[in-house]
Design an enzyme around this catalytic site. Structure first.
Site, PDB file in Angstrom:
ATOM      1  N   ASP A  86       0.989  -1.416   0.051  1.00 24.37           N
ATOM      2  CA  ASP A  86      -0.043  -0.105   0.092  1.00 24.37           C
ATOM      3  C   ASP A  86       0.926   1.249   0.077  1.00 24.37           C
ATOM      4  O   ASP A  86       2.028   1.062   0.368  1.00 24.37           O
ATOM      5  CB  ASP A  86      -0.813  -0.020   1.332  1.00 24.37           C
ATOM      6  N   LEU A 102     -17.175  -9.970  -2.528  1.00 28.69           N
ATOM      7  CA  LEU A 102     -17.442 -10.039  -0.859  1.00 28.69           C
ATOM      8  C   LEU A 102     -18.304  -9.006  -0.355  1.00 28.69           C
ATOM      9  O   LEU A 102     -18.249  -7.848  -0.935  1.00 28.69           O
ATOM     10  CB  LEU A 102     -16.007 -10.209  -0.264  1.00 28.69           C
ATOM     11  N   PHE A 121     -32.117 -10.070  -0.303  1.00 30.15           N
ATOM     12  CA  PHE A 121     -32.391  -8.844  -0.827  1.00 30.15           C
ATOM     13  C   PHE A 121     -33.734  -8.477  -1.070  1.00 30.15           C
ATOM     14  O   PHE A 121     -34.175  -7.846  -2.084  1.00 30.15           O
ATOM     15  CB  PHE A 121     -31.434  -8.742  -1.912  1.00 30.15           C
ATOM     16  N   GLY A 133     -26.648   1.348   0.621  1.00 30.61           N
ATOM     17  CA  GLY A 133     -25.558   2.270   0.907  1.00 30.61           C
ATOM     18  C   GLY A 133     -24.184   1.571   0.652  1.00 30.61           C
ATOM     19  O   GLY A 133     -24.261   0.395  -0.012  1.00 30.61           O
ATOM     20  N   CYS A 139     -20.028   0.138  -2.451  1.00 33.61           N
ATOM     21  CA  CYS A 139     -20.103  -0.672  -3.827  1.00 33.61           C
ATOM     22  C   CYS A 139     -21.532  -0.200  -4.701  1.00 33.61           C
ATOM     23  O   CYS A 139     -21.330   0.164  -5.909  1.00 33.61           O
ATOM     24  CB  CYS A 139     -19.788  -2.234  -3.723  1.00 33.61           C
ATOM     25  N   ARG A 179     -19.308   4.870   4.351  1.00 38.28           N
ATOM     26  CA  ARG A 179     -19.227   5.495   2.976  1.00 38.28           C
ATOM     27  C   ARG A 179     -20.866   5.286   2.257  1.00 38.28           C
ATOM     28  O   ARG A 179     -21.393   4.157   2.226  1.00 38.28           O
ATOM     29  CB  ARG A 179     -18.370   4.325   1.961  1.00 38.28           C
TER      30      ARG A 179
HETATM   31  C1  UDX Z   1     -22.367  -5.318  -2.009  1.00 40.65           C
HETATM   32  C2  UDX Z   1     -22.375  -6.937  -2.674  1.00 40.65           C
HETATM   33  O1  UDX Z   1     -23.486  -7.653  -1.899  1.00 40.65           O
HETATM   34  C3  UDX Z   1     -21.091  -7.446  -2.788  1.00 40.65           C
HETATM   35  O2  UDX Z   1     -21.399  -8.426  -3.737  1.00 40.65           O
HETATM   36  C4  UDX Z   1     -20.222  -6.683  -3.563  1.00 40.65           C
HETATM   37  O3  UDX Z   1     -18.954  -7.314  -3.686  1.00 40.65           O
HETATM   38  C5  UDX Z   1     -19.939  -5.255  -2.760  1.00 40.65           C
HETATM   39  O4  UDX Z   1     -21.184  -4.540  -2.636  1.00 40.65           O
HETATM   40  P1  UDX Z   1     -22.019  -4.828   0.588  1.00 40.65           P
HETATM   41  O5  UDX Z   1     -21.628  -3.203   0.218  1.00 40.65           O
HETATM   42  O6  UDX Z   1     -20.731  -5.172   1.564  1.00 40.65           O
HETATM   43  O7  UDX Z   1     -21.782  -5.860  -0.645  1.00 40.65           O
HETATM   44  O8  UDX Z   1     -23.306  -4.733   1.282  1.00 40.65           O
HETATM   45  P2  UDX Z   1     -24.477  -5.556   1.025  1.00 40.65           P
HETATM   46  O9  UDX Z   1     -24.691  -6.662   2.232  1.00 40.65           O
HETATM   47  O10 UDX Z   1     -24.746  -6.035  -0.346  1.00 40.65           O
HETATM   48  O11 UDX Z   1     -25.658  -4.424   1.377  1.00 40.65           O
HETATM   49  C6  UDX Z   1     -25.831  -3.459   0.637  1.00 40.65           C
HETATM   50  C7  UDX Z   1     -26.814  -2.478   1.108  1.00 40.65           C
HETATM   51  O12 UDX Z   1     -28.036  -3.008   0.613  1.00 40.65           O
HETATM   52  C8  UDX Z   1     -26.789  -2.000   2.607  1.00 40.65           C
HETATM   53  O13 UDX Z   1     -27.166  -0.816   2.774  1.00 40.65           O
HETATM   54  C9  UDX Z   1     -28.073  -2.704   3.122  1.00 40.65           C
HETATM   55  O14 UDX Z   1     -28.376  -2.240   4.222  1.00 40.65           O
HETATM   56  C10 UDX Z   1     -28.997  -2.766   1.994  1.00 40.65           C
HETATM   57  N1  UDX Z   1     -29.898  -3.928   1.594  1.00 40.65           N
HETATM   58  C11 UDX Z   1     -29.563  -5.344   1.561  1.00 40.65           C
HETATM   59  C12 UDX Z   1     -31.175  -3.664   1.853  1.00 40.65           C
HETATM   60  O15 UDX Z   1     -31.636  -2.377   2.000  1.00 40.65           O
HETATM   61  N2  UDX Z   1     -32.018  -4.482   1.703  1.00 40.65           N
HETATM   62  C13 UDX Z   1     -31.964  -5.863   1.467  1.00 40.65           C
HETATM   63  O16 UDX Z   1     -32.762  -6.665   1.661  1.00 40.65           O
HETATM   64  C14 UDX Z   1     -30.529  -6.297   1.503  1.00 40.65           C
END
Ligand code: UDX
Length: 444
Positions: free
Chosen positions: A30, A153, A262, A270, A273, A340
């Site tokens: 890094d 991930l 989901f 949020g 990603c 973020r």
């Molecule tokens: C996500 C993808 O799942 C992952 O595969 C990718 O590599 C990176 O982005 P992450 O950002 O860690 O992962 O979070 P994730 O668990 O996917 O949740 C994303 C957002 O969706 C969160 O803000 C969560 O609160 C929201 N969410 C998730 C909902 O509002 N409702 C749901 O049913 C699921």
């Protein structure tokens, strides 16, 4: 194998620690010297369950080291992973400078055949740009391969996802992807060796082209985002039509074509990603002259979703000026301290604009929140500490510790027993029976 992983953020560190744990010799690299120093001392710079233990073990067992020296790390490795940040601007233009810097270092320092594996999420066509950069910057014609290996991930489950992924997608340069699953060539064999831990568990290694791999990453995140915006829009309909989104989605999710995950309505997606990748997909769609209308609606719904909570609050308190609002949970989801694109920030900003007095508590992310908001907010020692004389309680992150609180105690502490449940964690009937004013998302 000897591996260098460039970038020690969520993706890079998980990759480095995970690859070391399965027996590879890994150097994490890094440019942030303070971060490298902390990692050399076995300290993870962010909250991720299980990471600390695995980091310490692999350092002790001498399979994992950290360095700021790109040249040495590249020269002693067969494989170089690129997992550096590729942030996007407000207009969703991706800044590829860190990715291309790793590519030029690779070109300058590589002295034998090596593989460059890109894990950073980058717009379609970037793998070709990486290969071009390497070719242009090379002083000798050292052979190399560029591979795209998008990362799926989830924060909070990073290590679990490393060891037990659903799939590993591997984009290979033209020519090597054809008949990939029939005639493994040297590059494919190396990739199988690299990810032997998953291949032996029957998890598919999906070989495809570089561009397909890049698109798969955006398509996957956009689809997840679509599911969430779908339920959030449907939640608004449920409120007006006398339904309850939780019961409605429970009735839907048992259909395997829909899927169980989901489908939770809330305050919007949020994190680092989903919002960013959706923005970049829309931007690249524009460039390709494909309007991606569905994706645009997904984004619009999500942009508005956090403010639902404010509307619900204002039904009881039309003027929030001077009202004490207690907030439980600020991280974008549980099991992370990441803020973020956290919807909590939009909600807190709006509350401050409306001159509410905002008191917050989060079991892990409070320190990071304080760095952003400083003295503009009050911070609690625990969940109950911020409830005294509160005019409302907002639940914004569904941390486990908020799932079964002592409602009697809450009721006694609050001035107005109003709970706005941004994650539909609580049972409306139970709370109303205890004389709370309860408002969830999509629950009429
Ligand atoms: C996500 C993808 O799942 C992952 O595969 C990718 O590599 C990176 O982005 P992450 O950002 O860690 O992962 O979070 P994730 O668990 O996917 O949740 C994303 C957002 O969706 C969160 O803000 C969560 O609160 C929201 N969410 C998730 C909902 O509002 N409702 C749901 O049913 C699921």
């Amino acid at each position: 194998m000897r591996i260098a992983v460039f970038g020690c953020g969520y993706v890079g560190l998980t990759t480095a620690v995970g690859l070391a744990e399965i027996g590879h010799q890994v150097t994490g690299v890094d440019t942030d010297a303070a971060k490298i120093h902390s990692l050399q001392n076995g300290k993870v710079p962010f909250y991720e369950p299980g990471m600390q233990e695995l980091l310490a073990r692999n350092i002790t067992e001498k399979r994992l080291q950290f360095s700021t020296n790109a040249r040495l790390a590249i020269q002693k490795s067969d494989v170089v992973f690129c997992a550096v940040a590729a942030p996007s601007s407000r207009k969703s233009i991706t800044d590829l400078s860190a990715v291309l810097k790793v590519a030029s270092d690779f070109a300058l320092y590589s002295d034998s055949e090596k593989i460059f594996i890109n894990k950073s999420t980058v717009p379609v066509g970037t793998s070709d740009e990486i290969a071009r950069t390497i070719r242009t910057k090379q002083t000798k014609r050292t052979p190399f391969f560029v591979v795209s290996n998008p990362e799926f991930l989830r924060e909070g489950h990073a290590l679990k996802d490393f060891f037990h992924p659903d799939r590993i997608v591997i984009g290979l340069p033209e020519g090597s992807a054809a008949n990939a699953n029939k005639e493994p060539n040297r590059l494919k064999l190396t990739m199988r060796r690299l990810f032997r831990h998953v291949a032996k568990n029957g998890i598919p290694l999906l070989f495809t082209s570089l561009r397909n791999a890049e698109i798969i990453k955006y398509a996957s995140n956009a689809f997840l985002a679509t599911k969430i915006s779908f339920v959030n829009e449907l939640a608004q309909f449920c409120e007006k039509a006398g339904g309850d989104i939780k019961e409605v989605t429970n009735g839907m999710r048992h259909d395997p074509r829909i899927g169980i995950h989901f489908l939770d309505a809330g305050i919007g997606f949020g994190g680092s990603c989903l919002p960013k990748d959706l923005g970049v997909l829309l931007r690249t769609g524009k460039t390709a002259r494909v309007p991606l209308r569905l994706m645009k609606s997904v984004k619009d719904i999500n942009d508005a979703q956090p403010f639902q909570v404010i509307e619900k609050l204002r039904k009881k308190h039309p003027r929030l000026n001077g009202k004490k609002v207690a907030v439980w949970g600020v991280s974008f989801k549980p099991d992370t301290d990441d803020l973020r694109d956290a919807p909590s920030r939009l909600i807190v900003d709006k509350l401050l604009k409306l001159k509410a007095r905002v008191h917050v508590f989060d079991p892990v992310a409070l320190g990071n929140f304080k760095k952003i908001y400083g003295a503009r907010l009050e911070y609690g020692k625990d969940a109950y500490d911020i409830l005294k004389d509160a005019d409302a309680l907002l639940l914004l992150t569904e941390w486990n510790e908020f799932s079964s609180p002592d409602f009697k105690r809450i009721k006694k502490l609050m001035r107005t027993p109003l709970i706005v449940d941004g994650r539909n964690v609580y049972d409306p009937a139970e709370l109303r029976a205890q004389k709370f004013i309860y408002s969830g998302i999509g629950r009429s």
